[in-house]
Design an enzyme around this catalytic site. Structure first.
Site, PDB file in Angstrom:
ATOM      1  N   ASP A  65      -9.796  -6.872  10.567  1.00 59.35           N
ATOM      2  CA  ASP A  65      -8.580  -7.668  10.788  1.00 59.35           C
ATOM      3  C   ASP A  65      -8.129  -7.569  12.244  1.00 59.35           C
ATOM      4  O   ASP A  65      -7.697  -8.557  12.842  1.00 59.35           O
ATOM      5  CB  ASP A  65      -7.438  -7.181   9.877  1.00 59.35           C
ATOM      6  CG  ASP A  65      -7.735  -7.424   8.410  1.00 59.35           C
ATOM      7  OD1 ASP A  65      -8.459  -8.388   8.109  1.00 59.35           O
ATOM      8  OD2 ASP A  65      -7.237  -6.653   7.565  1.00 59.35           O
ATOM      9  N   ASP A  86       0.854  -1.195   0.000  1.00 56.05           N
ATOM     10  CA  ASP A  86       0.000   0.000   0.000  1.00 56.05           C
ATOM     11  C   ASP A  86       0.884   1.237   0.000  1.00 56.05           C
ATOM     12  O   ASP A  86       1.666   1.460   0.926  1.00 56.05           O
ATOM     13  CB  ASP A  86      -0.927   0.003   1.225  1.00 56.05           C
ATOM     14  CG  ASP A  86      -2.020  -1.046   1.108  1.00 56.05           C
ATOM     15  OD1 ASP A  86      -2.439  -1.331  -0.029  1.00 56.05           O
ATOM     16  OD2 ASP A  86      -2.442  -1.588   2.145  1.00 56.05           O
ATOM     17  N   VAL A 116     -10.630   1.404   8.426  1.00 53.34           N
ATOM     18  CA  VAL A 116      -9.781   0.472   7.675  1.00 53.34           C
ATOM     19  C   VAL A 116      -8.983  -0.380   8.676  1.00 53.34           C
ATOM     20  O   VAL A 116      -8.371   0.151   9.594  1.00 53.34           O
ATOM     21  CB  VAL A 116      -8.805   1.232   6.730  1.00 53.34           C
ATOM     22  CG1 VAL A 116      -7.948   0.244   5.951  1.00 53.34           C
ATOM     23  CG2 VAL A 116      -9.572   2.139   5.793  1.00 53.34           C
ATOM     24  N   SER A 147      -9.363 -11.417  -0.058  1.00 52.54           N
ATOM     25  CA  SER A 147      -9.957 -11.942  -1.287  1.00 52.54           C
ATOM     26  C   SER A 147      -8.988 -12.893  -1.988  1.00 52.54           C
ATOM     27  O   SER A 147      -7.823 -12.998  -1.622  1.00 52.54           O
ATOM     28  CB  SER A 147     -10.278 -10.766  -2.207  1.00 52.54           C
ATOM     29  OG  SER A 147      -9.114  -9.972  -2.360  1.00 52.54           O
ATOM     30  N   GLY A 182      -5.350  -8.958   4.114  1.00 53.26           N
ATOM     31  CA  GLY A 182      -6.016  -9.398   5.343  1.00 53.26           C
ATOM     32  C   GLY A 182      -5.131 -10.169   6.308  1.00 53.26           C
ATOM     33  O   GLY A 182      -4.929  -9.761   7.452  1.00 53.26           O
ATOM     34  N   LYS A 242      -0.591  18.169 -13.849  1.00 50.12           N
ATOM     35  CA  LYS A 242       0.379  17.315 -13.169  1.00 50.12           C
ATOM     36  C   LYS A 242       0.232  17.606 -11.682  1.00 50.12           C
ATOM     37  O   LYS A 242       0.295  18.768 -11.264  1.00 50.12           O
ATOM     38  CB  LYS A 242       1.782  17.704 -13.646  1.00 50.12           C
ATOM     39  CG  LYS A 242       2.806  16.669 -13.361  1.00 50.12           C
ATOM     40  CD  LYS A 242       4.130  17.078 -13.952  1.00 50.12           C
ATOM     41  CE  LYS A 242       4.801  15.930 -14.660  1.00 50.12           C
ATOM     42  NZ  LYS A 242       6.061  16.310 -15.252  1.00 50.12           N
ATOM     43  N   LEU A 243      -0.006  16.574 -10.873  1.00 51.08           N
ATOM     44  CA  LEU A 243      -0.256  16.800  -9.446  1.00 51.08           C
ATOM     45  C   LEU A 243       1.002  16.520  -8.646  1.00 51.08           C
ATOM     46  O   LEU A 243       1.631  15.486  -8.825  1.00 51.08           O
ATOM     47  CB  LEU A 243      -1.401  15.902  -8.962  1.00 51.08           C
ATOM     48  CG  LEU A 243      -2.711  16.019  -9.737  1.00 51.08           C
ATOM     49  CD1 LEU A 243      -3.718  14.988  -9.232  1.00 51.08           C
ATOM     50  CD2 LEU A 243      -3.283  17.419  -9.626  1.00 51.08           C
ATOM     51  N   SER A 261     -10.756   6.226  11.183  1.00 49.27           N
ATOM     52  CA  SER A 261     -10.841   5.393   9.972  1.00 49.27           C
ATOM     53  C   SER A 261     -11.132   3.949  10.369  1.00 49.27           C
ATOM     54  O   SER A 261     -10.514   3.424  11.288  1.00 49.27           O
ATOM     55  CB  SER A 261      -9.520   5.458   9.201  1.00 49.27           C
ATOM     56  OG  SER A 261      -9.359   4.300   8.418  1.00 49.27           O
TER      57      SER A 261
END
Ligand SMILES: Nc1ncnc2c1ncn2[C@@H]1O[C@H](COP(=O)(O)OP(=O)(O)OP(=O)(O)O)[C@@H](O)[C@H]1O
Ligand SMILES: [Mg+2]
Length: 322
Positions: free
Chosen positions: A259, A17, A255, A143, A43, A30-31, A253
């Site tokens: 888990d 990540d 996220v 997954s 997971g 352009k960022l 968050s």
């Protein structure tokens, strides 16, 4: 003295990540992004990281390919988690998280999973079978990537049975349904996953325990813990039902909450404690994870405080209504 049987997690669809920030997400220009941060994702890897944080020494089995796979291995090792790697021809995927600093909004781009070859799938099974001593718990989480048959977690459930390991499946859809049919030790569906598992179109909150009970009977599973986000969790076995509320916290968050919850439960069970204590710890870990931004897992002082809250809640409020 008997050698301690390890807790083993399995991640067949891991990712690196990559997170960065940008002032504003706009098309065409352009960022300019900040220097990215890298984290191991997937997971089972998250569950292993969380179990280590709780004081355990889990083994994380995962696939890894190419330079991104090398980075993934480094990141997991940096968390002091023992690893068993199955090398893949394709490179490990890299996901991208971007926080827009002007709004604080988070954009999460997930890439397709790394395709696995049949020989690589066999190598995963061999790797699990070679772990010595055999595992106490096997946790398959996340997954399945392209190339992996939908009944893969059912194969792992059967492998766990052969080894006398307790199997926990945390995934969704058809692969979860097929795993469940093999009769697993513990399932932790959220409400949507439970609905898929029993094949219902609708599932009301007051029907959750009955649905879980039906699942236990149909698939011969031992324990179902339904995770209900901010509403906590419902523990269901063939002869017991209990709702455990989530302590009120200010959420940053969610996220990694699922888990973290699985990790809290397995760790507590591995310490010889009861499933009721395990679910409390699971809720404490899951809710503690929501107090941190991004994919950051829980911090132990938060877990201990929330667990304390849950135990006090039980004494003050719940016991009087039983
Ligand atoms: N908004 C929230 N407030 C408090 N606790 C939460 C919240 N969301 C999740 N949790 C905690 O985390 C646990 C697991 O969360 P949830 O039910 O969202 O699992 P999940 O859908 O499997 O999550 P994931 O997306 O991580 O797979 C909950 O039982 C609860 O203890
Ligand atoms: Mg989940």
């Amino acid at each position: 003295m008997a050698i301690k049987k390890p807790i083993v997690t399995l991640t067949v669809n891991p990712a690196v990540d990559k997170s960065t920030t940008v002032e504003r997400l706009v098309p065409d220009n352009k960022l300019r992004c900040e220097k990215p941060q890298f984290e191991a994702g997937g997971g089972g890897i998250n569950v292993a990281k969380a179990i280590h944080r709780l004081g355990g020494e889990p083994i994380a089995v995962f696939t890894s390919g190419g330079p991104t796979g090398q980075r993934l291995q480094k990141l997991v090792k940096a968390e002091q988690v023992n690893i068993r790697v199955v090398e893949t021809k394709e490179w490990t995927r890299e996901n991208l998280n971007i926080v827009e600093t002007t709004t604080g909004l988070q954009y999460r781009f997930g890439m397709p999973g790394t395709e696995l070859m049949p020989t690589e799938i066999e190598a995963i099974i061999d790797t699990l079978e070679e772990i010595d001593p055999t595992p106490s718990f096997i946790i398959a989480s996340g997954s399945l990537p392209p190339g992996v048959p939908t009944d893969f977690y059912r194969q792992i459930a059967n492998l766990a049975k052969r080894q006398g390991a307790k199997f926990i499946a945390d995934t969704s859809g058809e692969s979860l349904r097929l795993a469940s049919q093999a009769g697993v030790y513990l399932l932790k569906p959220n409400v949507t996953e439970l609905k898929e598992l029993i094949g219902a179109d609708r599932l009301e909150m007051d029907e959750l325990d009955e649905a879980a009970r039906a699942l236990i009977i149909r698939d011969n599973c031992e324990i179902v813990v339904i995770s209900m986000g901010a509403m906590g969790a419902m523990l269901v076995t063939s002869d017991y039902v209990e709702h455990i509320p989530a302590p009120p916290v200010s959420k940053k968050s969610t996220v990694g909450a699922g888990d973290s919850m699985v990790a809290g439960m397995v760790w507590t069970l591995s310490q010889g404690k009861s499933i009721r204590e395990a679910v409390r710890m699971g809720v404490a870990c899951g809710t503690a994870a929501t107090m941190n931004p991004g994919s950051e897992l829980f911090h132990m002082p938060d877990v201990n405080r929330l667990l304390d809250w849950l135990n006090r809640y039980e004494v003050r409020y719940a016991s009087s209504i039983r």
